[in-house]
Design an enzyme around this catalytic site. Structure first.
Site, PDB file in Angstrom:
ATOM      1  N   GLY A  89       0.800  -1.225   0.000  1.00 17.85           N
ATOM      2  CA  GLY A  89       0.000   0.000   0.000  1.00 17.85           C
ATOM      3  C   GLY A  89       0.834   1.277   0.000  1.00 17.85           C
ATOM      4  O   GLY A  89       0.511   2.235  -0.717  1.00 17.85           O
ATOM      5  N   ASN A 169      -7.678 -13.866   4.538  1.00 15.07           N
ATOM      6  CA  ASN A 169      -7.910 -12.847   3.499  1.00 15.07           C
ATOM      7  C   ASN A 169      -9.292 -12.917   2.855  1.00 15.07           C
ATOM      8  O   ASN A 169      -9.810 -11.904   2.389  1.00 15.07           O
ATOM      9  CB  ASN A 169      -6.812 -12.933   2.431  1.00 15.07           C
ATOM     10  N   ILE A 192      -5.732  -7.332  -5.351  1.00 13.34           N
ATOM     11  CA  ILE A 192      -4.341  -7.790  -5.211  1.00 13.34           C
ATOM     12  C   ILE A 192      -4.256  -8.893  -4.144  1.00 13.34           C
ATOM     13  O   ILE A 192      -3.449  -9.811  -4.247  1.00 13.34           O
ATOM     14  CB  ILE A 192      -3.436  -6.601  -4.814  1.00 13.34           C
ATOM     15  N   ASP A 225       3.081 -10.860 -12.715  1.00 12.40           N
ATOM     16  CA  ASP A 225       3.566 -12.019 -13.474  1.00 12.40           C
ATOM     17  C   ASP A 225       4.108 -11.578 -14.836  1.00 12.40           C
ATOM     18  O   ASP A 225       5.121 -12.106 -15.312  1.00 12.40           O
ATOM     19  CB  ASP A 225       2.435 -13.042 -13.643  1.00 12.40           C
ATOM     20  N   HIS A 252      -2.992 -16.852 -10.663  1.00 11.42           N
ATOM     21  CA  HIS A 252      -1.842 -16.242  -9.987  1.00 11.42           C
ATOM     22  C   HIS A 252      -1.416 -17.082  -8.784  1.00 11.42           C
ATOM     23  O   HIS A 252      -1.544 -16.664  -7.638  1.00 11.42           O
ATOM     24  CB  HIS A 252      -2.171 -14.800  -9.568  1.00 11.42           C
TER      25      HIS A 252
HETATM   26  N1  LIG Z   1      -1.557 -10.137  -6.670  1.00  9.79           N
HETATM   27  C1  LIG Z   1      -0.257 -10.194  -6.524  1.00  9.79           C
HETATM   28  O1  LIG Z   1       0.492 -10.337  -7.496  1.00  9.79           O
HETATM   29  C2  LIG Z   1       0.348 -10.042  -5.165  1.00  9.79           C
HETATM   30  C3  LIG Z   1      -0.430 -10.100  -4.045  1.00  9.79           C
HETATM   31  N2  LIG Z   1       0.096  -9.910  -2.802  1.00  9.79           N
HETATM   32  C4  LIG Z   1      -0.820  -9.967  -1.666  1.00  9.79           C
HETATM   33  O2  LIG Z   1      -1.126  -8.652  -1.220  1.00  9.79           O
HETATM   34  C5  LIG Z   1      -1.562  -8.701   0.142  1.00  9.79           C
HETATM   35  C6  LIG Z   1      -0.901  -7.595   0.948  1.00  9.79           C
HETATM   36  O3  LIG Z   1       0.481  -7.781   1.024  1.00  9.79           O
HETATM   37  P1  LIG Z   1       1.396  -6.754   1.866  1.00  9.79           P
HETATM   38  O4  LIG Z   1       1.037  -5.351   1.539  1.00  9.79           O
HETATM   39  O5  LIG Z   1       2.778  -7.200   1.710  1.00  9.79           O
HETATM   40  O6  LIG Z   1       0.900  -7.060   3.351  1.00  9.79           O
HETATM   41  P2  LIG Z   1       1.044  -6.125   4.652  1.00  9.79           P
HETATM   42  O7  LIG Z   1       0.706  -6.963   5.826  1.00  9.79           O
HETATM   43  O8  LIG Z   1       2.329  -5.404   4.641  1.00  9.79           O
HETATM   44  O9  LIG Z   1      -0.091  -5.037   4.436  1.00  9.79           O
HETATM   45  C7  LIG Z   1      -1.445  -5.371   4.446  1.00  9.79           C
HETATM   46  C8  LIG Z   1      -2.213  -4.175   4.952  1.00  9.79           C
HETATM   47  O10 LIG Z   1      -3.596  -4.542   4.940  1.00  9.79           O
HETATM   48  C9  LIG Z   1      -4.181  -3.951   6.075  1.00  9.79           C
HETATM   49  N3  LIG Z   1      -5.434  -4.609   6.416  1.00  9.79           N
HETATM   50  C10 LIG Z   1      -5.660  -5.779   7.047  1.00  9.79           C
HETATM   51  N4  LIG Z   1      -6.980  -5.980   7.196  1.00  9.79           N
HETATM   52  C11 LIG Z   1      -7.597  -4.935   6.599  1.00  9.79           C
HETATM   53  C12 LIG Z   1      -8.945  -4.565   6.418  1.00  9.79           C
HETATM   54  N5  LIG Z   1      -9.957  -5.318   6.858  1.00  9.79           N
HETATM   55  N6  LIG Z   1      -9.192  -3.399   5.791  1.00  9.79           N
HETATM   56  C13 LIG Z   1      -8.197  -2.630   5.331  1.00  9.79           C
HETATM   57  N7  LIG Z   1      -6.906  -2.914   5.475  1.00  9.79           N
HETATM   58  C14 LIG Z   1      -6.616  -4.063   6.115  1.00  9.79           C
HETATM   59  C15 LIG Z   1      -3.127  -4.101   7.169  1.00  9.79           C
HETATM   60  O11 LIG Z   1      -3.383  -3.184   8.236  1.00  9.79           O
HETATM   61  C16 LIG Z   1      -1.858  -3.770   6.399  1.00  9.79           C
HETATM   62  O12 LIG Z   1      -1.565  -2.396   6.464  1.00  9.79           O
HETATM   63  C17 LIG Z   1      -1.216 -10.116   0.628  1.00  9.79           C
HETATM   64  O13 LIG Z   1      -2.383 -10.890   0.633  1.00  9.79           O
HETATM   65  C18 LIG Z   1      -0.259 -10.621  -0.424  1.00  9.79           C
HETATM   66  O14 LIG Z   1      -0.247 -12.012  -0.521  1.00  9.79           O
HETATM   67  C19 LIG Z   1       1.417  -9.643  -2.643  1.00  9.79           C
HETATM   68  C20 LIG Z   1       2.237  -9.570  -3.734  1.00  9.79           C
HETATM   69  C21 LIG Z   1       1.793  -9.824  -5.059  1.00  9.79           C
HETATM   70  O1  LIG Z   2       4.192 -14.778  -3.492  1.00  8.55           O
HETATM   71  C1  LIG Z   2       3.378 -14.156  -2.778  1.00  8.55           C
HETATM   72  O2  LIG Z   2       2.870 -14.605  -1.754  1.00  8.55           O
HETATM   73  C2  LIG Z   2       2.986 -12.795  -3.223  1.00  8.55           C
HETATM   74  C3  LIG Z   2       2.626 -12.844  -4.644  1.00  8.55           C
HETATM   75  O3  LIG Z   2       1.520 -13.165  -5.010  1.00  8.55           O
HETATM   76  C4  LIG Z   2       3.698 -12.662  -5.613  1.00  8.55           C
HETATM   77  O4  LIG Z   2       4.771 -12.149  -5.275  1.00  8.55           O
HETATM   78  O5  LIG Z   2       3.470 -13.005  -6.771  1.00  8.55           O
END
Ligand SMILES: NC(=O)C1=CN([C@@H]2O[C@H](COP(=O)(O)OP(=O)(O)OC[C@H]3O[C@@H](n4cnc5c(N)ncnc54)[C@H](O)[C@@H]3O)[C@@H](O)[C@H]2O)C=CC1
Ligand SMILES: O=C([O-])CC(=O)C(=O)O
Length: 398
Positions: A89, A169, A192, A225, A252
């Site tokens: 974020g 999640n 995401i 990706d 993904h």
């Molecule tokens: N689609 C993709 O390619 C990717 C997806 N991700 C996913 O993105 C997600 C977030 O990853 P990070 O930012 O590294 O995690 P993080 O833990 O650093 O940040 C997540 C944020 O979400 C907030 N949060 C939790 N519950 C919430 C709610 N109910 N409402 C609003 N905010 C809330 C937390 O307070 C925190 O600030 C994970 O599920 C991760 O697996 C990560 C990388 C790639």
């Molecule tokens: O690997 C993870 O958990 C986060 C993600 O989706 C990525 O980096 O593609």
């Protein structure tokens, strides 16, 4: 209460807003997908570069003449980030703050978002930064926004799969999508939060339950990706990075991530060993980062970069750019699966068409990999749908 920290500076805006020569849409060039079908010449971006982007899909689209208003688009879009204080974020907020197309950047989280917003608000770029903390402020965050990006949720630790995040999640995505349905049902929704293969079907079911589902506007963000595939292929083949475009289809997670290396633009050949090695690396790239971070989370910076590119593409589509193509995980009829990532054309109303040509004439390796990913992707989709139905049943019985 939400607070707004306004920054307005015409000179800042002038510094950021590019003046495209052959096309009417302002953009910051480095985040632009290289999958457009016409040649663009972008003027100075925020990095001061001039970028020329090459054609890479088969259908040629000739941009129509633009009106004066389109030639000088204003920063006029409102973007909300839910989970804005997190690892993704924060840098995502920064990159969106740099977009010349954004008028309001609304940051929501359950904690710590005030400081992030105060910090970002000092950047002398056009958008106003607003912060919203906790469910009581979520509705105000969402009213009137054009694009909602959802990186809220927990990330992986070493040894976990993305599916291991489902139990936490799924509920987070459900509650946020309910608020989106109630407050900005017309917005583009970018998911995401992992596992994307299941969270997007959950979001679709919740929107259906609320009577506002528009499959053209619900996107699972699989841009990372593509970003990875482009980087790894360019490195392996010693190609100029800005030119490389590899479509990545499927889903993904693990083997559901299927880079179609045979469809790489510019056309390039791979040995069987190279195909195997690159495919595996792209599929495991998330895990590569999770392991390198050793318990401190998963990809955040490259993810923010990829998500900002997808936001920028969506805003250009909303602004009338007739030439926006991205790979994304959407409701789809390309295969027998109800959701599938592929290249799509995005327009003002969301997905305009799903590009089927990438799946035509694939190699035997890709055809086998496509069949192999289907059972896992199907199971993840069904798990998401079942979760949403159970939640609805539980709510009805209270
Ligand atoms: N689609 C993709 O390619 C990717 C997806 N991700 C996913 O993105 C997600 C977030 O990853 P990070 O930012 O590294 O995690 P993080 O833990 O650093 O940040 C997540 C944020 O979400 C907030 N949060 C939790 N519950 C919430 C709610 N109910 N409402 C609003 N905010 C809330 C937390 O307070 C925190 O600030 C994970 O599920 C991760 O697996 C990560 C990388 C790639
Ligand atoms: O690997 C993870 O958990 C986060 C993600 O989706 C990525 O980096 O593609």
């Amino acid at each position: 209460m939400p607070s707004a920290v306004t920054m307005t500076s015409v000179s800042a805006q002038a510094a950021l807003v590019s003046r495209p020569r052959s096309h009417g849409i302002t953009s910051y060039g480095v985040l632009k997908a290289s999958s457009s079908s016409v040649n663009f010449e972008l003027g100075s971006s925020f990095l001061g570069k001039t970028t020329s982007l090459r054609a890479s899909v088969t259908t040629r689209v000739v941009p129509k003449a633009k009106s004066a208003a389109q030639i000088l688009p204003e920063a006029s879009y409102k973007v909300a980030v839910l989970g804005a204080a997190g690892g993704i974020g924060q840098p995502l907020g920064l990159l969106i703050k740099m977009s010349p197309l954004v008028s309001e950047l609304r940051l929501y989280d359950i904690a710590n978002v005030k400081g992030v917003a105060a910090d970002l608000s000092h950047c002398n770029t056009p958008s106003q930064v607003m912060d919203f903390t906790g469910p009581a402020e979520l509705a105000n965050c969402l009213k009137g926004v054009d694009v909602v990006v959802i990186p809220a949720g927990v990330p992986r630790k070493p040894g976990m799969t993305r599916d291991d995040l489902f139990n936490i999640n799924a509920g987070i995505v459900k509650s946020l999508i309910e608020a989106v349905a109630d407050n900005c049902p017309e917005a583009f929704i970018h998911i995401i939060s992992n596992p994307v293969n299941s969270t997007v079907p959950i979001a679709a079911e919740i929107l259906k339950q609320k009577g506002v589902y528009n499959p053209k506007k619900l996107f699972g963000v699989s841009t990372l990706d593509v970003v990875r595939a482009n980087t790894f292929v360019a490195q392996k083949k010693d190609l100029k990075l800005i030119d490389v475009d590899v479509p990545v289809v499927g889903g993904h997670a693990g083997i559901t991530i299927l880079p179609l290396l045979s469809k790489t633009r510019p056309s390039v050949t791979f040995t069987d060993e190279e195909t195997e090695e690159l495919t595996k690396r792209i599929q495991n790239a998330g895990t590569e980062v999770v392991e390198a971070k050793a318990g401190a989370g998963s990809a955040t910076l490259s993810m923010a970069y990829a998500a900002a590119r997808f936001v920028e593409s969506s805003l250009r589509a909303l602004a009338g750019d007739p030439d926006v193509y991205e790979c994304t995980y959407v409701q789809s009829e390309l295969t027998e699966l109800p959701f599938f990532a592929s290249r799509v054309k995005i327009g003002k109303n969301g997905v305009e068409s799903i590009i089927s040509s990438d799946l035509e004439g694939v190699t035997d390796y890709e055809a086998k990999a496509l069949e192999a990913l289907k059972p896992e992707l199907k199971a993840s989709i069904e798990k998401g749908i079942e979760f949403a139905h159970k939640q609805q049943g539980a709510a009805a019985s209270v």
